[in-house]
Design a protein around this motif. Structure first.
Motif, short mmCIF file in Angstrom:
data_model
loop_
_atom_site.label_atom_id
_atom_site.label_comp_id
_atom_site.label_asym_id
_atom_site.label_seq_id
_atom_site.Cartn_x
_atom_site.Cartn_y
_atom_site.Cartn_z
N ALA A 185 0.84 -1.21 0.00
CA ALA A 185 0.00 0.00 0.00
C ALA A 185 0.87 1.26 0.00
CB ALA A 185 -0.93 0.00 1.21
N VAL A 186 1.95 1.23 0.76
CA VAL A 186 2.87 2.37 0.76
C VAL A 186 3.49 2.54 -0.62
CG1 VAL A 186 5.06 3.22 1.70
CG2 VAL A 186 3.34 2.25 3.23
N PHE A 187 3.85 1.43 -1.24
CA PHE A 187 4.40 1.49 -2.60
C PHE A 187 3.39 2.14 -3.55
CE2 PHE A 187 4.43 -0.52 -6.81
CZ PHE A 187 5.63 -0.02 -7.28
N LEU A 188 2.12 1.76 -3.44
CA LEU A 188 1.10 2.35 -4.32
C LEU A 188 0.94 3.84 -4.07
CD1 LEU A 188 -1.69 -0.37 -4.49
CD2 LEU A 188 -0.13 0.34 -6.29
N TYR A 189 1.00 4.25 -2.80
CA TYR A 189 0.89 5.68 -2.50
C TYR A 189 2.08 6.46 -3.06
CZ TYR A 189 -3.03 4.88 0.65
OH TYR A 189 -4.24 4.56 1.17
N VAL A 190 3.26 5.91 -2.93
CA VAL A 190 4.46 6.57 -3.46
C VAL A 190 4.40 6.61 -4.99
CG1 VAL A 190 6.97 6.35 -3.69
CG2 VAL A 190 5.89 6.03 -1.47
N PHE A 191 3.95 5.52 -5.59
CA PHE A 191 3.84 5.45 -7.04
C PHE A 191 2.83 6.48 -7.54
CE2 PHE A 191 2.42 3.24 -11.01
CZ PHE A 191 3.64 3.28 -11.66
N MET A 192 1.71 6.62 -6.82
CA MET A 192 0.71 7.61 -7.23
C MET A 192 1.24 9.03 -7.07
SD MET A 192 -3.20 7.94 -6.10
CE MET A 192 -4.35 8.71 -7.18
N ALA A 193 1.98 9.28 -6.00
CA ALA A 193 2.58 10.60 -5.82
C ALA A 193 3.55 10.91 -6.95
CB ALA A 193 3.28 10.68 -4.47
#
Length: 100
Positions: free
Chosen positions: A5-13
């Motif tokens: 989930a953190v990876f997805l948030y960073v990827f979206m940012a």
């Protein structure tokens, strides 16, 4: 799952930052080609201006233009993000269903 989930948030940012930079590039190109009026129009209508400029740029030089190449990269990254996030959402929903 939290690491993912953190990876997805960073990827979206990262995607939002790249999208913002792409939009600033679009405004700059519109300003240099059409002057301050079209630069201002591009600033306030991001999606429309990027689509129009993409067609103009593609018509002039095809896939050789770096602008077109970066647009393609950005669109592919957004598609990858939504596919992966959708799959992760489905996995999380099934996991919660079996645990609860």
């Amino acid at each position: 799952m939290k690491v993912f989930a953190v990876f997805l948030y960073v990827f979206m940012a990262l995607l939002w930052i790249l999208g913002g930079l792409m939009h600033l590039w679009t405004v700059y190109i519109a300003y240099t080609i059409g002057g301050w009026f079209w630069g201002l129009v591009s600033l306030f209508f991001p999606v429309i201006s990027e689509i129009v400029l993409a067609f103009v740029s593609w018509g002039n030089s095809g896939f050789q233009a770096p602008y077109i190449q970066w647009l393609i990269v950005l669109v592919v990254l957004w598609i990858v993000y939504y596919v992966v996030a959708g799959m992760a959402s489905g996995v999380e929903a099934r996991t919660q269903k079996y645990q609860g």
